[in-house]
Design an enzyme around this catalytic site. Structure first.
Site, short mmCIF file in Angstrom:
data_model
loop_
_atom_site.label_atom_id
_atom_site.label_comp_id
_atom_site.label_asym_id
_atom_site.label_seq_id
_atom_site.Cartn_x
_atom_site.Cartn_y
_atom_site.Cartn_z
N GLU A 68 -1.39 -6.18 7.09
CA GLU A 68 -1.57 -5.63 5.75
C GLU A 68 -1.69 -4.11 5.78
OE1 GLU A 68 -4.17 -9.47 5.78
OE2 GLU A 68 -3.41 -8.01 7.23
N CYS B 140 -8.79 -10.18 5.58
CA CYS B 140 -10.17 -9.97 6.00
C CYS B 140 -10.81 -8.90 5.10
CB CYS B 140 -10.20 -9.52 7.46
SG CYS B 140 -9.49 -7.88 7.73
#
Length: 161
Positions: free
Chosen positions: A57, A85
């Protein structure tokens, strides 16, 4: 966005995850989509870069910002094979990402609904919408499971020899 488009973008993220596994990286892949087109694709590079920040990401955010010439990604969506996360969720909030789609849920670190829903926390000045989790969930989880199973088998073999 219809189911076939979502699956198409998640399959592109899965291709990135498989590339990560081929490079001995934890197989997580991501693509960022703008106006129905993939503008960047990335996978984990933590082992290669020797840096904990190189999640799929994070790399995708950097590439998308560079591509569109702005740090604001509010007209973009991200498709990632594993639930983001806390670090990645925070980065997605700060990048003003339009929507988050993910494949496998992460019971140990997922912050888009499993352990916590960081992107939708109303205490932040911006929120990112978690549009959908569980897209191609079985396939996404299988790539991760196969990778870690292989790593455990390698570890056992090295202890036997």
């Amino acid at each position: 966005m219809d189911i076939s488009e979502k699956e198409k973008f998640m399959r592109a993220a899965l291709e990135q995850a498989i590339s990560a596994a081929d490079c001995d990286e934890v197989p997580v892949g991501a693509v960022i989509v703008k106006d129905g087109e993939i503008i960047c694709a990335a996978h984990n590079r933590k082992e290669h870069k020797h840096c904990s920040n190189y999640h799929a990401e994070m790399i995708a955010i950097d590439e998308a910002c560079e591509k569109i010439g702005d740090w604001r990604l509010n007209e973009c969506d991200i498709f990632v094979t594993l639930e983001p996360c806390a670090m990645c969720s925070g980065a997605l909030i700060n990048a003003r990402i339009g929507g988050i789609y993910f494949g496998a849920y992460d019971p140990k670190a997922g912050c888009c609904g499993t352990l916590y829903s960081l992107p939708s926390d109303c205490r932040f000045n911006h929120r990112a919408e978690v549009i959908e989790g569980g897209i191609l969930e079985r396939e996404c989880a299988e790539v991760l499971g196969d990778y870690f199973r292989h790593k455990r088998e390698e570890k056992k073999k090295s202890h036997i020899e």
